[in-house]
Design a protein around this motif. Structure first.
Motif, PDB file in Angstrom:
ATOM      1  N   SER A 252       0.883  -1.173   0.000  1.00  0.00           N
ATOM      2  CA  SER A 252       0.000   0.000   0.000  1.00  0.00           C
ATOM      3  C   SER A 252       0.918   1.218   0.000  1.00  0.00           C
ATOM      4  O   SER A 252       2.066   1.130   0.465  1.00  0.00           O
ATOM      5  CB  SER A 252      -0.879   0.008   1.246  1.00  0.00           C
ATOM      6  N   LEU A 253       0.430   2.338  -0.498  1.00  0.00           N
ATOM      7  CA  LEU A 253       1.248   3.553  -0.475  1.00  0.00           C
ATOM      8  C   LEU A 253       1.564   3.940   0.973  1.00  0.00           C
ATOM      9  O   LEU A 253       2.676   4.381   1.276  1.00  0.00           O
ATOM     10  CB  LEU A 253       0.556   4.708  -1.209  1.00  0.00           C
ATOM     11  N   ALA A 254       0.605   3.729   1.875  1.00  0.00           N
ATOM     12  CA  ALA A 254       0.818   4.062   3.294  1.00  0.00           C
ATOM     13  C   ALA A 254       2.024   3.307   3.862  1.00  0.00           C
ATOM     14  O   ALA A 254       2.844   3.871   4.585  1.00  0.00           O
ATOM     15  CB  ALA A 254      -0.435   3.733   4.097  1.00  0.00           C
ATOM     16  N   GLU A 255       2.141   2.032   3.475  1.00  0.00           N
ATOM     17  CA  GLU A 255       3.265   1.191   3.941  1.00  0.00           C
ATOM     18  C   GLU A 255       4.601   1.766   3.465  1.00  0.00           C
ATOM     19  O   GLU A 255       5.577   1.836   4.222  1.00  0.00           O
ATOM     20  CB  GLU A 255       3.029  -0.202   3.338  1.00  0.00           C
ATOM     21  N   VAL A 256       4.644   2.199   2.209  1.00  0.00           N
ATOM     22  CA  VAL A 256       5.882   2.763   1.657  1.00  0.00           C
ATOM     23  C   VAL A 256       6.220   4.097   2.343  1.00  0.00           C
ATOM     24  O   VAL A 256       7.371   4.338   2.715  1.00  0.00           O
ATOM     25  CB  VAL A 256       5.779   2.961   0.121  1.00  0.00           C
ATOM     26  N   LEU A 257       5.218   4.948   2.530  1.00  0.00           N
ATOM     27  CA  LEU A 257       5.464   6.249   3.157  1.00  0.00           C
ATOM     28  C   LEU A 257       5.919   6.083   4.606  1.00  0.00           C
ATOM     29  O   LEU A 257       6.804   6.801   5.078  1.00  0.00           O
ATOM     30  CB  LEU A 257       4.207   7.127   3.085  1.00  0.00           C
ATOM     31  N   GLU A 258       5.331   5.122   5.286  1.00  0.00           N
ATOM     32  CA  GLU A 258       5.745   4.808   6.668  1.00  0.00           C
ATOM     33  C   GLU A 258       7.230   4.450   6.703  1.00  0.00           C
ATOM     34  O   GLU A 258       7.993   4.924   7.537  1.00  0.00           O
ATOM     35  CB  GLU A 258       4.895   3.636   7.170  1.00  0.00           C
ATOM     36  N   TRP A 259       7.648   3.612   5.749  1.00  0.00           N
ATOM     37  CA  TRP A 259       9.057   3.199   5.654  1.00  0.00           C
ATOM     38  C   TRP A 259       9.947   4.388   5.273  1.00  0.00           C
ATOM     39  O   TRP A 259      11.058   4.522   5.777  1.00  0.00           O
ATOM     40  CB  TRP A 259       9.172   2.060   4.632  1.00  0.00           C
TER      41      TRP A 259
ATOM     42  N   VAL B 273      -3.858  10.577  -2.460  1.00  0.00           N
ATOM     43  CA  VAL B 273      -2.389  10.530  -2.389  1.00  0.00           C
ATOM     44  C   VAL B 273      -1.864  11.704  -1.553  1.00  0.00           C
ATOM     45  O   VAL B 273      -1.035  11.532  -0.654  1.00  0.00           O
ATOM     46  CB  VAL B 273      -1.769  10.521  -3.808  1.00  0.00           C
ATOM     47  N   ILE B 274      -2.375  12.893  -1.826  1.00  0.00           N
ATOM     48  CA  ILE B 274      -1.917  14.089  -1.119  1.00  0.00           C
ATOM     49  C   ILE B 274      -2.221  14.016   0.378  1.00  0.00           C
ATOM     50  O   ILE B 274      -1.381  14.364   1.216  1.00  0.00           O
ATOM     51  CB  ILE B 274      -2.528  15.351  -1.772  1.00  0.00           C
ATOM     52  N   LYS B 275      -3.400  13.512   0.704  1.00  0.00           N
ATOM     53  CA  LYS B 275      -3.787  13.384   2.116  1.00  0.00           C
ATOM     54  C   LYS B 275      -2.785  12.488   2.861  1.00  0.00           C
ATOM     55  O   LYS B 275      -2.366  12.788   3.981  1.00  0.00           O
ATOM     56  CB  LYS B 275      -5.205  12.801   2.184  1.00  0.00           C
ATOM     57  N   LEU B 276      -2.412  11.382   2.228  1.00  0.00           N
ATOM     58  CA  LEU B 276      -1.453  10.453   2.848  1.00  0.00           C
ATOM     59  C   LEU B 276      -0.066  11.078   2.984  1.00  0.00           C
ATOM     60  O   LEU B 276       0.583  10.955   4.017  1.00  0.00           O
ATOM     61  CB  LEU B 276      -1.324   9.187   1.997  1.00  0.00           C
ATOM     62  N   VAL B 277       0.382  11.736   1.919  1.00  0.00           N
ATOM     63  CA  VAL B 277       1.708  12.373   1.946  1.00  0.00           C
ATOM     64  C   VAL B 277       1.772  13.385   3.091  1.00  0.00           C
ATOM     65  O   VAL B 277       2.747  13.443   3.848  1.00  0.00           O
ATOM     66  CB  VAL B 277       2.013  13.047   0.584  1.00  0.00           C
ATOM     67  N   ARG B 278       0.722  14.172   3.241  1.00  0.00           N
ATOM     68  CA  ARG B 278       0.682  15.170   4.317  1.00  0.00           C
ATOM     69  C   ARG B 278       0.622  14.492   5.690  1.00  0.00           C
ATOM     70  O   ARG B 278       1.256  14.941   6.641  1.00  0.00           O
ATOM     71  CB  ARG B 278      -0.522  16.096   4.124  1.00  0.00           C
ATOM     72  N   LYS B 279      -0.149  13.409   5.769  1.00  0.00           N
ATOM     73  CA  LYS B 279      -0.281  12.686   7.041  1.00  0.00           C
ATOM     74  C   LYS B 279       1.091  12.228   7.550  1.00  0.00           C
ATOM     75  O   LYS B 279       1.374  12.277   8.741  1.00  0.00           O
ATOM     76  CB  LYS B 279      -1.208  11.473   6.841  1.00  0.00           C
ATOM     77  N   TYR B 280       1.944  11.772   6.622  1.00  0.00           N
ATOM     78  CA  TYR B 280       3.279  11.292   7.006  1.00  0.00           C
ATOM     79  C   TYR B 280       4.331  12.407   7.027  1.00  0.00           C
ATOM     80  O   TYR B 280       5.503  12.148   7.265  1.00  0.00           O
ATOM     81  CB  TYR B 280       3.717  10.131   6.095  1.00  0.00           C
ATOM     82  N   GLY B 281       3.906  13.633   6.727  1.00  0.00           N
ATOM     83  CA  GLY B 281       4.821  14.772   6.796  1.00  0.00           C
ATOM     84  C   GLY B 281       5.948  14.699   5.777  1.00  0.00           C
ATOM     85  O   GLY B 281       7.079  15.091   6.053  1.00  0.00           O
ATOM     86  N   LEU B 282       5.630  14.189   4.579  1.00  0.00           N
ATOM     87  CA  LEU B 282       6.676  13.967   3.564  1.00  0.00           C
ATOM     88  C   LEU B 282       6.562  14.896   2.353  1.00  0.00           C
ATOM     89  O   LEU B 282       7.193  14.648   1.322  1.00  0.00           O
ATOM     90  CB  LEU B 282       6.634  12.499   3.104  1.00  0.00           C
TER      91      LEU B 282
END
Length: 242
Positions: free
Chosen positions: A88-95, A121-130
């Motif tokens: 999942s994209l979330a898994e990659v961003l977490e890593w 996608v943008i919501k997730l990127v912002r959530k992980y601060g990336l």
């Protein structure tokens, strides 16, 4: 110095768009990753290049027709010994939070117009601060403009197959800070002019030695390659120069 982005991870040796390929690209010393995203039936963002799962996994059918929990059962490393799930994209961003890699997320919404993909996608990127380490690219330039409107702080870069006249003018018009052209589509002169006009140039997919030398010679912003190890080895020759 030209940055090296691992295309779908270290895909020359590992199963493309898997956590294994991303981890190996980081271990190899790549500066960044390039990966592709699609949406499942229940709206989860998953990392896979093709609209169908057939080529890269043990499954058959369109990504959009599977629920996330169903798609996770397929093996995305069908020719290898170790089973790999479609990430999942979330898994990659977490890593990505554990390292310093830049990540180019390609929105695969040219054939299937995934509803709300940019927002998700943008919501997730912002959530992980990336936001400062992500580049959003797509062949769908309407999607690139939409991404910029939603998140002007995240860099965007249109993808091109053909050459385009004065790409820096076009990029400025759609507020993109970079372009990702096919490596053979434009001359050195156009690449240099684009960079001199403040637009990053990251050609894809650069695998031959001669092409790598070409981009190191013009001090290209970056290039996207299946083989980051080879690219790093060649780059060393240029790092030694005065």
């Amino acid at each position: 110095m030209t940055q090296i982005f691992a295309h779908r991870g270290y895909s020359a040796l590992f199963a493309e768009n898997t956590m294994g390929a991303f981890i190996e690209a980081e271990k190899a010393g790549a500066d960044g990753l390039e990966l592709d995203v699609q949406l499942t039936k229940d709206g989860e963002i998953v990392v896979i290049h093709d609209e169908k799962v057939d080529r890269t996994t043990t499954g058959k059918g369109f990504v959009k027709d599977f629920l996330y929990k169903e798609i996770r059962k397929f093996n995305a490393n069908k020719n290898g010994l170790k089973k790999e799930a479609i990430p999942s994209l979330a898994e990659v961003l977490e890593w990505l939070k554990t390292n310093k890699l830049i990540c180019n997320i390609e929105l695969k919404n040219g054939l299937i117009p995934y509803e709300g993909m940019e927002e998700k996608v943008i919501k997730l990127v912002r959530k992980y601060g990336l936001s400062d380490r992500i580049i959003i690219s797509s062949f769908n330039h309407y999607s690139i403009v939409q991404s910029y409107r939603l998140a002007p702080e995240i860099e965007t870069a249109p993808l091109f197959i053909e050459g385009i006249y004065m790409p820096w003018i076009y990029s400025q018009a759609i507020r993109a800070k970079g372009i990702h052209p096919k490596h053979s589509s434009m001359s050195d002169n156009i690449f240099i002019n684009t960079m001199q006009n403040g637009i990053a140039v990251r050609p894809y997919t650069v695998n031959k030695d001669a092409d790598m030398h070409r981009f190191f010679n013009i001090n290209c912003t970056a290039f996207i390659t299946d083989d980051p190890v080879k690219a790093l080895r060649i780059r060393k020759q240029y790092e030694k120069r005065p």
